[in-house]
Scaffold this motif. Structure first.
Motif, mmCIF file in Angstrom:
data_model
loop_
_atom_site.group_PDB
_atom_site.id
_atom_site.type_symbol
_atom_site.label_atom_id
_atom_site.label_comp_id
_atom_site.label_asym_id
_atom_site.label_seq_id
_atom_site.Cartn_x
_atom_site.Cartn_y
_atom_site.Cartn_z
ATOM 1 N N LEU A 91 0.842 -1.194 0.000
ATOM 2 C CA LEU A 91 0.000 0.000 0.000
ATOM 3 C C LEU A 91 0.875 1.241 0.000
ATOM 4 C CD1 LEU A 91 -2.501 -1.052 2.816
ATOM 5 C CD2 LEU A 91 -2.633 -1.548 0.380
ATOM 6 N N GLY A 92 0.310 2.367 -0.346
ATOM 7 C CA GLY A 92 1.044 3.625 -0.305
ATOM 8 C C GLY A 92 0.097 4.808 -0.228
ATOM 9 N N ILE A 93 0.599 5.896 0.310
ATOM 10 C CA ILE A 93 -0.167 7.130 0.438
ATOM 11 C C ILE A 93 0.189 8.031 -0.735
ATOM 12 C CG2 ILE A 93 -0.618 9.156 1.893
ATOM 13 C CD1 ILE A 93 0.655 7.482 4.223
ATOM 14 N N ILE A 94 -0.833 8.601 -1.381
ATOM 15 C CA ILE A 94 -0.592 9.608 -2.415
ATOM 16 C C ILE A 94 -1.484 10.811 -2.146
ATOM 17 C CG2 ILE A 94 0.154 7.988 -4.208
ATOM 18 C CD1 ILE A 94 -2.630 8.367 -5.524
ATOM 19 N N SER A 95 -1.068 11.934 -2.685
ATOM 20 C CA SER A 95 -1.851 13.158 -2.594
ATOM 21 C C SER A 95 -2.969 13.106 -3.624
ATOM 22 C CB SER A 95 -0.937 14.355 -2.862
ATOM 23 O OG SER A 95 -1.697 15.519 -3.033
ATOM 24 N N ARG A 96 -4.166 13.493 -3.234
ATOM 25 C CA ARG A 96 -5.273 13.560 -4.196
ATOM 26 C C ARG A 96 -4.988 14.586 -5.280
ATOM 27 N NH1 ARG A 96 -10.516 11.390 -2.677
ATOM 28 N NH2 ARG A 96 -10.592 11.226 -0.430
ATOM 29 N N GLU A 97 -4.351 15.671 -4.889
ATOM 30 C CA GLU A 97 -4.123 16.786 -5.804
ATOM 31 C C GLU A 97 -3.080 16.471 -6.868
ATOM 32 O OE1 GLU A 97 -2.270 21.163 -5.268
ATOM 33 O OE2 GLU A 97 -3.894 20.654 -3.892
ATOM 34 N N THR A 98 -1.952 15.878 -6.445
ATOM 35 C CA THR A 98 -0.841 15.664 -7.378
ATOM 36 C C THR A 98 -0.691 14.220 -7.828
ATOM 37 O OG1 THR A 98 0.766 15.252 -5.620
ATOM 38 C CG2 THR A 98 0.448 17.559 -6.306
ATOM 39 N N SER A 99 -1.348 13.285 -7.158
ATOM 40 C CA SER A 99 -1.216 11.851 -7.426
ATOM 41 C C SER A 99 0.201 11.339 -7.196
ATOM 42 C CB SER A 99 -1.655 11.512 -8.850
ATOM 43 O OG SER A 99 -2.985 11.898 -9.054
ATOM 44 N N GLN A 100 0.972 12.063 -6.432
ATOM 45 C CA GLN A 100 2.348 11.684 -6.110
ATOM 46 C C GLN A 100 2.476 11.474 -4.604
ATOM 47 O OE1 GLN A 100 4.646 11.211 -8.577
ATOM 48 N NE2 GLN A 100 2.969 11.678 -9.970
ATOM 49 N N VAL A 101 3.646 11.024 -4.176
ATOM 50 C CA VAL A 101 3.919 10.915 -2.749
ATOM 51 C C VAL A 101 3.712 12.301 -2.144
ATOM 52 C CG1 VAL A 101 5.720 10.498 -1.034
ATOM 53 C CG2 VAL A 101 5.553 9.025 -3.041
ATOM 54 N N PRO A 102 2.944 12.388 -1.068
ATOM 55 C CA PRO A 102 2.685 13.709 -0.476
ATOM 56 C C PRO A 102 3.962 14.370 0.021
ATOM 57 C CG PRO A 102 1.205 12.050 0.427
ATOM 58 C CD PRO A 102 2.235 11.320 -0.376
ATOM 59 N N SER A 103 3.930 15.693 0.060
ATOM 60 C CA SER A 103 5.069 16.450 0.578
ATOM 61 C C SER A 103 5.212 16.196 2.079
ATOM 62 C CB SER A 103 4.860 17.946 0.333
ATOM 63 O OG SER A 103 3.790 18.418 1.145
ATOM 64 N N LYS A 104 6.362 16.569 2.624
ATOM 65 C CA LYS A 104 6.592 16.407 4.061
ATOM 66 C C LYS A 104 5.537 17.148 4.862
ATOM 67 C CE LYS A 104 11.527 15.565 3.869
ATOM 68 N NZ LYS A 104 12.857 15.968 4.271
ATOM 69 N N ASN A 105 5.183 18.354 4.432
ATOM 70 C CA ASN A 105 4.181 19.130 5.163
ATOM 71 C C ASN A 105 2.831 18.425 5.191
ATOM 72 O OD1 ASN A 105 6.011 21.143 5.730
ATOM 73 N ND2 ASN A 105 5.401 22.423 4.012
ATOM 74 N N VAL A 106 2.437 17.826 4.074
ATOM 75 C CA VAL A 106 1.158 17.112 4.010
ATOM 76 C C VAL A 106 1.200 15.883 4.914
ATOM 77 C CG1 VAL A 106 -0.376 15.784 2.495
ATOM 78 C CG2 VAL A 106 0.528 17.979 1.733
ATOM 79 N N LEU A 107 2.306 15.141 4.901
ATOM 80 C CA LEU A 107 2.426 13.960 5.756
ATOM 81 C C LEU A 107 2.423 14.337 7.233
ATOM 82 C CD1 LEU A 107 4.963 11.838 3.704
ATOM 83 C CD2 LEU A 107 2.582 11.258 4.190
ATOM 84 N N ILE A 108 3.082 15.437 7.572
ATOM 85 C CA ILE A 108 3.084 15.892 8.962
ATOM 86 C C ILE A 108 1.676 16.318 9.367
ATOM 87 C CG2 ILE A 108 3.922 17.718 10.496
ATOM 88 C CD1 ILE A 108 6.658 17.383 8.998
ATOM 89 N N LYS A 109 0.972 16.986 8.475
ATOM 90 C CA LYS A 109 -0.422 17.379 8.729
ATOM 91 C C LYS A 109 -1.292 16.132 8.932
ATOM 92 C CE LYS A 109 -4.010 20.064 6.365
ATOM 93 N NZ LYS A 109 -4.315 20.833 5.149
ATOM 94 N N ARG A 110 -1.115 15.135 8.067
ATOM 95 C CA ARG A 110 -1.895 13.896 8.133
ATOM 96 C C ARG A 110 -1.659 13.166 9.447
ATOM 97 N NH1 ARG A 110 -1.630 8.344 6.756
ATOM 98 N NH2 ARG A 110 -3.346 7.664 5.426
ATOM 99 N N TYR A 111 -0.389 12.938 9.780
ATOM 100 C CA TYR A 111 -0.081 12.196 10.994
ATOM 101 C C TYR A 111 -0.230 13.057 12.247
ATOM 102 C CZ TYR A 111 1.067 7.996 8.506
ATOM 103 O OH TYR A 111 0.967 6.869 7.737
ATOM 104 N N GLY A 112 -0.135 14.363 12.112
ATOM 105 C CA GLY A 112 -0.406 15.245 13.240
ATOM 106 C C GLY A 112 -1.834 15.071 13.736
#
Length: 164
Positions: free
Chosen positions: A100-121
């Motif tokens: 499995l893997g996490i991708i950004s809905r907007e870019t369809s790529q691996v999310p940026s560090k800020n997005v991952l920190i927001k997600r796990y925050g």
């Protein structure tokens, strides 16, 4: 005719488009989360046993402080274990083991560090809200039963978990 200027350019197709990618199933996501939790428990339980975590009676405020310290320690250990994988491929160890893997809905790529920190925050932070944290964490994960199979932390960070 090696260089045909009229030939269409060649490119790799990106199949990470959230509209085309297959969303990870609820059971697969649960399995990945359980694998990650077991890894964390193997590390954290000995630390808790060797510290003051279980040895003395504390007041309510003292209990909150100890929980906060272990919560922060848990988040730090989680990112030490999974950070490189998360930031490079959008995976934790559990997600990698289950494909499995996490991708950004907007870019369809691996999310940026800020997005991952927001997600796990949000993912970790909800559990540490005094008194109602457990209920908020349960509400977070119950969102997975929606049609798009996303938890509240996915919606907050605008991410999806897909089968890689």
């Amino acid at each position: 005719m090696e260089n045909n200027v009229y030939q269409a350019p060649e490119s790799e197709l990106n199949n990470n488009d959230p509209q085309n990618a297959e969303l990870a199933g609820r059971w697969a996501r649960l399995g990945a989360s359980l694998i990650d939790t077991i890894i964390m428990l193997i590390i954290l339980i000995p630390i808790m046993l060797l510290s003051v975590g279980f040895t003395e009676e504390r007041s309510f405020v003292g209990e909150l402080v100890v929980n906060l310290i272990f919560g922060i320690l848990g988040v730090v250990i989680f990112f030490l274990i999974n950070g490189k994988l998360l930031f490079s491929s959008g995976q934790t160890i559990g997600k990698k083991m289950l494909g499995l893997g996490i991708i950004s809905r907007e870019t369809s790529q691996v999310p940026s560090k800020n997005v991952l920190i927001k997600r796990y925050g949000l993912y970790f932070g909800l559990g540490y809200v005094p008194v109602i944290g457990g209920i908020l964490s349960l509400v977070n994960v119950c969102f997975i039963f929606g049609h798009d199979k996303t938890c509240l932390h996915d919606r907050f960070a605008d991410t999806v978990v897909i089968i890689k």
